[in-house]
Design an enzyme around this catalytic site. Structure first.
Site, PDB file in Angstrom:
ATOM      1  N   ILE A  92      89.905  31.521  21.928  1.00 24.51           N
ATOM      2  CA  ILE A  92      88.555  31.164  22.310  1.00 24.51           C
ATOM      3  C   ILE A  92      88.480  29.510  22.693  1.00 24.51           C
ATOM      4  CG2 ILE A  92      86.256  31.221  22.039  1.00 24.51           C
ATOM      5  CD1 ILE A  92      86.458  33.342  19.977  1.00 24.51           C
ATOM      6  N   THR A  93      88.262  29.237  23.897  1.00 30.63           N
ATOM      7  CA  THR A  93      88.030  27.668  24.258  1.00 30.63           C
ATOM      8  C   THR A  93      86.661  27.318  23.498  1.00 30.63           C
ATOM      9  OG1 THR A  93      87.289  28.031  26.402  1.00 30.63           O
ATOM     10  CG2 THR A  93      89.623  28.008  26.036  1.00 30.63           C
ATOM     11  N   GLY A  94      86.688  26.221  23.119  1.00 30.99           N
ATOM     12  CA  GLY A  94      85.334  25.327  22.764  1.00 30.99           C
ATOM     13  C   GLY A  94      84.852  26.202  21.729  1.00 30.99           C
ATOM     14  N   ALA A  95      85.634  26.664  20.782  1.00 29.82           N
ATOM     15  CA  ALA A  95      85.051  27.585  19.417  1.00 29.82           C
ATOM     16  C   ALA A  95      84.625  26.689  18.335  1.00 29.82           C
ATOM     17  CB  ALA A  95      86.105  28.515  19.065  1.00 29.82           C
ATOM     18  N   SER A  97      81.706  25.128  18.225  1.00 32.39           N
ATOM     19  CA  SER A  97      80.092  25.062  18.497  1.00 32.39           C
ATOM     20  C   SER A  97      79.624  26.218  19.090  1.00 32.39           C
ATOM     21  CB  SER A  97      79.658  23.824  18.568  1.00 32.39           C
ATOM     22  OG  SER A  97      79.800  23.592  20.134  1.00 32.39           O
ATOM     23  N   GLY A  98      78.136  26.275  19.019  1.00 37.43           N
ATOM     24  CA  GLY A  98      77.576  27.277  19.968  1.00 37.43           C
ATOM     25  C   GLY A  98      78.084  28.780  20.047  1.00 37.43           C
ATOM     26  N   TYR A 275      77.362  21.033  36.911  1.00 33.88           N
ATOM     27  CA  TYR A 275      77.573  22.120  35.973  1.00 33.88           C
ATOM     28  C   TYR A 275      77.107  23.798  36.625  1.00 33.88           C
ATOM     29  CZ  TYR A 275      76.228  25.402  32.330  1.00 33.88           C
ATOM     30  OH  TYR A 275      76.152  26.426  31.357  1.00 33.88           O
TER      31      TYR A 275
END
Ligand code: NDP
Ligand code: PMR
Length: 400
Positions: A92-95, A97-98, A275
């Site tokens: 999982i990339t960017g795990a 936060s959020g 974005y």
């Protein structure tokens, strides 16, 4: 294990673009009063060396843990003749936060998944995993900065050295700079939103496709997080500035903001649009993967809109008033709000639910939190555009 120095250095820098004028919604509305953030610094702290040491130890530990990669995905227990499935491995990339963290938690707690948290800030990820209560044996943290193609390649090398099979890849990380007056750039000189959210993930997915192909897991999946705001067939997607990739002239020019525009369509810089454009690229990429590789590999390619998770770090660059009003606005007015926990369960469903194996699908959830196949906008489902985005992107990331 050798770590490239580049992967530990700040991967983004900012240069002002001369003669920038032009006002947009972000300059004039309640939800977008501009207050240019000065914090495009990435999360590279003075503890880089410590990170490096810890990363070495971690990857070392992973190698020990997974010393028997030959374990087949499905084992037959000799006593009862019953089939058991080994734990799946999900990157999982960017795990840190959020949505990414909530998904890591949901998957790790199911007992069926080992989560590889692919994060740019090792210590932040370690703290996040701990505070989310993840059990040590259920996750591994590996450094990945999507704003640097070198770092993406280094991550793939490190992952391969761990000798873990790859069963599912989730492209989740993203940045959003709605109040930026000038573009910022990745280590390779791409405008930072498209560079990180699309191009970094594009290279990562293309490289890791080989690893997914090798996995013997019964349901292999590559998931890219999309969004409603990139889809102009919705109310949310019609809030200006609207996503529009145009004829891709800016992308073809490398999004450098120097001789070519920093925007995909070649227009004036707008952080919010960049974005949304990057999300359109994410959704187009998922479909192009599906068209090129689903039949041959059996891999499920999917994207999703998890709901409006109005409390996450995605809005960290927005003005404080926006961050205060956005959650109640989404909760009580649009009713599009979803908690981080619920969004994590949704993405975890896309990873492992046996009823969500269909490939080429953009998943959404209704008010009763039931999943359904949603309709993408005309642009986000344009097959010709998807092919062009793919071809231009593979040149930019050095694959063609
Ligand atoms: P967060 O900001 O909480 O999470 C984003 C994650 O991406 C963080 O872990 C962040 O790392 C990581 N990240 C950012 N830049 C990089 C980079 N260069 N390299 C590696 N990792 C990076 O936002 P959300 O959880 O809301 O966003 C997750 C996904 O959900 C995104 O794809 C977003 O577009 C999508 N989404 C979100 C919605 C929402 O309402 N929030 C709605 C629809 C889609 P760090 O912790 O170090 O900053
Ligand atoms: Mg939106 C059903 C209506 C709906 C939904 C589901 C969203 C989701 N938004 C809706 C409506 C509106 N928004 C309306 C009517 C407005 C004008 C007042 C509005 C405004 C707005 C702003 C300024 N909305 C925003 C912003 C942002 O900065 C967020 C954004 O675009 O981030 C890219 C955002 C969002 N609205 C959403 C969702 C899910 C987001 C953010 C997340 C994302 O797309 O990743």
């Amino acid at each position: 294990m050798a770590l490239q120095t580049a992967s530990m250095l700040p991967a983004s820098f900012s240069i002002p673009k001369e003669g920038k004028i032009g006002a947009s919604l972000k300059d004039s509305t309640l939800f977008g009063v501009s207050s240019l953030s000065d914090s495009l610094k990435g999360d590279f702290t003075s503890s880089a060396l410590r990170c490096k040491r810890e990363l070495r130890q971690k990857v070392g530990a992973v190698r020990a843990e997974t010393a028997a990669p030959a374990t087949p995905a499905v084992n037959k227990s000799s006593s009862e003749g019953k089939k058991t499935l080994r734990k799946g491995n999900v990157v999982i990339t960017g795990a840190s936060s959020g949505l990414g963290l909530a998904t890591a938690k949901a998957l790790a707690e199911s007992g069926k998944w080992h989560v590889i948290m692919a994060c740019r800030d090792y210590l932040k990820a370690a703290r996040a995993a701990k505070s989310a209560g993840l059990a040590k044996e259920n996750y591994t943290i590996m450094h990945l900065d999507l704003a640097s193609l070198d770092s993406v390649r280094q991550f793939v090398d490190n992952f391969r050295r761990s000798e873990m099979p790859l069963d599912v890849l989730i492209n989740n990380a993203a940045v959003y700079f709605p109040t930026a007056k000038e573009p910022s750039f990745t280590a390779d000189g791409f405008e930072i939103s498209v560079g990180t959210n699309h191009l970094g993930h594009f290279l990562l997915s293309r490289l890791l496709l080989e690893d997914l192909k090798k996995s013997d897991y019964p349901s292999k999946r590559l998931i890219i997080v999309g969004s409603i705001t990139g889809n102009t067939n919705t109310l949310a997607g019609n809030v200006p500035p609207k996503a529009n990739l145009g004829d891709l002239r800016g992308l073809a020019g490398g999004l450098t903001g120097l001789n070519s525009s920093a925007m995909i369509d070649g227009g004036d810089f707008d952080g919010a649009k960049a974005y949304k454009d990057s999300k359109v690229c994410n959704m187009l990429t998922m479909q192009e993967f599906h068209r090129r590789y689903h039949e041959e590999t059996g891999i499920t390619f999917a994207s999703l809109y998890p709901g409006c998770i109005a409390t996450t770090g995605l809005f960290r660059e927005h003005i404080p008033l926006f961050r205060t009003l956005f959650p109640p606005f989404q909760k009580y007015i649009t009713k599009g709000y979803v908690s981080e926990e619920e969004s994590g369960k949704r993405l975890a469903q896309v990873v492992s639910d046996p009823s969500l194996t269909k490939s080429g699908v953009y998943w959404s959830w209704n008010n009763a939190s039931a999943s359904f196949e949603n309709q993408l906008s005309q642009e986000a489902s344009d097959a010709e555009k998807a092919r062009k985005v793919w071809e231009v992107s593979e040149k930019l990331v050095g694959l063609a």
